[in-house]
Design an enzyme around this catalytic site. Structure first.
Site, PDB file in Angstrom:
ATOM      1  N   ASP A  47       0.825  -1.206   0.000  1.00 24.97           N
ATOM      2  CA  ASP A  47       0.000   0.000   0.000  1.00 24.97           C
ATOM      3  C   ASP A  47       0.858   1.253   0.000  1.00 24.97           C
ATOM      4  OD1 ASP A  47       0.898  -0.112   2.608  1.00 24.97           O
ATOM      5  OD2 ASP A  47      -1.085  -0.179   3.533  1.00 24.97           O
ATOM      6  N   SER A  48       2.179   1.081  -0.008  1.00 23.47           N
ATOM      7  CA  SER A  48       3.104   2.185  -0.257  1.00 23.47           C
ATOM      8  C   SER A  48       2.821   2.842  -1.596  1.00 23.47           C
ATOM      9  CB  SER A  48       4.550   1.682  -0.222  1.00 23.47           C
ATOM     10  OG  SER A  48       4.706   0.551  -1.072  1.00 23.47           O
ATOM     11  N   ASP A  86      -0.657  -6.312   0.169  1.00 20.66           N
ATOM     12  CA  ASP A  86      -1.083  -5.691   1.423  1.00 20.66           C
ATOM     13  C   ASP A  86      -2.598  -5.630   1.551  1.00 20.66           C
ATOM     14  OD1 ASP A  86       1.289  -5.121   2.737  1.00 20.66           O
ATOM     15  OD2 ASP A  86       1.451  -3.078   1.959  1.00 20.66           O
ATOM     16  N   LYS A 115      -0.691  -9.526   3.417  1.00 22.30           N
ATOM     17  CA  LYS A 115       0.082  -8.947   4.517  1.00 22.30           C
ATOM     18  C   LYS A 115      -0.781  -7.988   5.315  1.00 22.30           C
ATOM     19  CE  LYS A 115       3.499  -5.858   3.923  1.00 22.30           C
ATOM     20  NZ  LYS A 115       3.127  -4.747   4.847  1.00 22.30           N
ATOM     21  N   GLU A 117      -0.747  -5.488   9.201  1.00 21.25           N
ATOM     22  CA  GLU A 117       0.126  -4.863  10.179  1.00 21.25           C
ATOM     23  C   GLU A 117      -0.369  -5.092  11.596  1.00 21.25           C
ATOM     24  OE1 GLU A 117       1.360  -1.089   7.283  1.00 21.25           O
ATOM     25  OE2 GLU A 117       0.685  -0.709   9.338  1.00 21.25           O
ATOM     26  N   GLU A 184      10.125  -3.770  10.343  1.00 24.45           N
ATOM     27  CA  GLU A 184      10.501  -2.472   9.769  1.00 24.45           C
ATOM     28  C   GLU A 184      11.027  -1.509  10.823  1.00 24.45           C
ATOM     29  OE1 GLU A 184       8.677   1.092   6.921  1.00 24.45           O
ATOM     30  OE2 GLU A 184       7.470  -0.680   7.377  1.00 24.45           O
TER      31      GLU A 184
END
EC number: 2.1.2.11
Length: 265
Positions: A47-48, A86, A115, A117, A184
């Protein structure tokens, strides 16, 4: 299935054998083709893309529809690498929603792993997805979707209490069924401890050289970010081509040349 296809089983074998895993973010078919040719094992539709493709200030505005669109484009050219996608912000607020969102990423987008978070709050979602046969990549340390809660893009796990919490969450995510962990922006010592503790591979980004693999945002490693993070290296300079930059990145990850001490915390 091709003998060169990267699978969850093969990733565990690479960790066991001490072979480093290379990963880059990818948002379209052209880059996917070049990354595959260079031997990148993992392609991450991150999602970057909200920041580097759309020009947003954070990843938060990215929608599930947009993730499906970019995943589908990458999937068309991705054959041997494992394709990770993501789950965007607020698309997995409950286990039921996580299942629905992951199903879309896999059925419509071609994802082979999703993925998400965080630690404790997502453990039940990880369990439910893995019970349904959905491979899951967890993400700890700096959590871009929680940037406002964290107060900015800052190194995490610097003190003993915070480091112990990250290590505990990493173990809990593995026990819940996660097959992979992205770590990260944490001190290199913590990256080494997490990688040594877990049975699943740990992919670092600003987490030191002892992780089982490395990931970077593709536009960062191509020198396109005017204000790159300290853990980024420009692989395009001197490489002569984008494909050459990808090859140089794979070689540096595999032989331990990246990251260096200067690219760690």
């Amino acid at each position: 299935m091709s003998s060169n296809k990267i699978t969850v089983t093969r990733l565990r074998e690479m960790k066991r054998d001490g072979r480093k895993i290379s990963c880059l973010t990818c948002y379209d078919a052209s880059f996917a083709r070049l990354m595959e040719q260079a031997g990148i094992e993992l392609l991450l539709v991150g999602d970057s893309l909200g920041m580097v493709v759309q020009g947003q200030s954070t990843t938060l505005p990215v929608s599930l529809d947009e993730m499906v669109y970019h995943a589908r484009n990458v999937a068309r050219a991705c054959h041997n690498p494992l394709l990770i996608v993501d789950l965007p912000f607020m698309s997995y607020a409950s286990p039921e929603q996580a299942l629905r969102s992951a199903a879309r990423l896999m059925q419509e987008g071609g994802a082979q792993m999703v993925k998400l978070e965080g630690g404790g709050p997502v453990l039940e979602s990880v369990r439910r997805m893995t019970e349904q046969g959905i491979p899951v990549c967890a993400h700890l340390g700096l959590l871009p979707q929680s940037v406002h809660k964290l107060g900015g893009y800052r190194v995490q796990g610097r003190d003993d209490v915070a480091a112990a919490r990250i290590l505990k969450e990493a173990y809990e995510l593995q026990e819940a069924g996660a097959d992979l962990l992205v770590l990260e922006c944490v001190p290199a010592s913590l990256g080494a401890e997490v990688s040594a503790t877990l049975e699943i591979p740990v992919i670092g980004i600003g987490a030191g050289s002892s992780c089982d693999g490395q990931v970077l945002v593709v536009y960062d490693m191509l020198g396109m970010n005017p204000n790159p993070a300290s853990f980024v290296r420009d692989f395009l300079g001197g490489a002569g081509s984008i494909e050459g930059a990808f090859q140089a990145y794979v070689a540096a990850v595999r032989d331990g040349g990246f990251p260096t001490l200067e690219q760690a915390f």
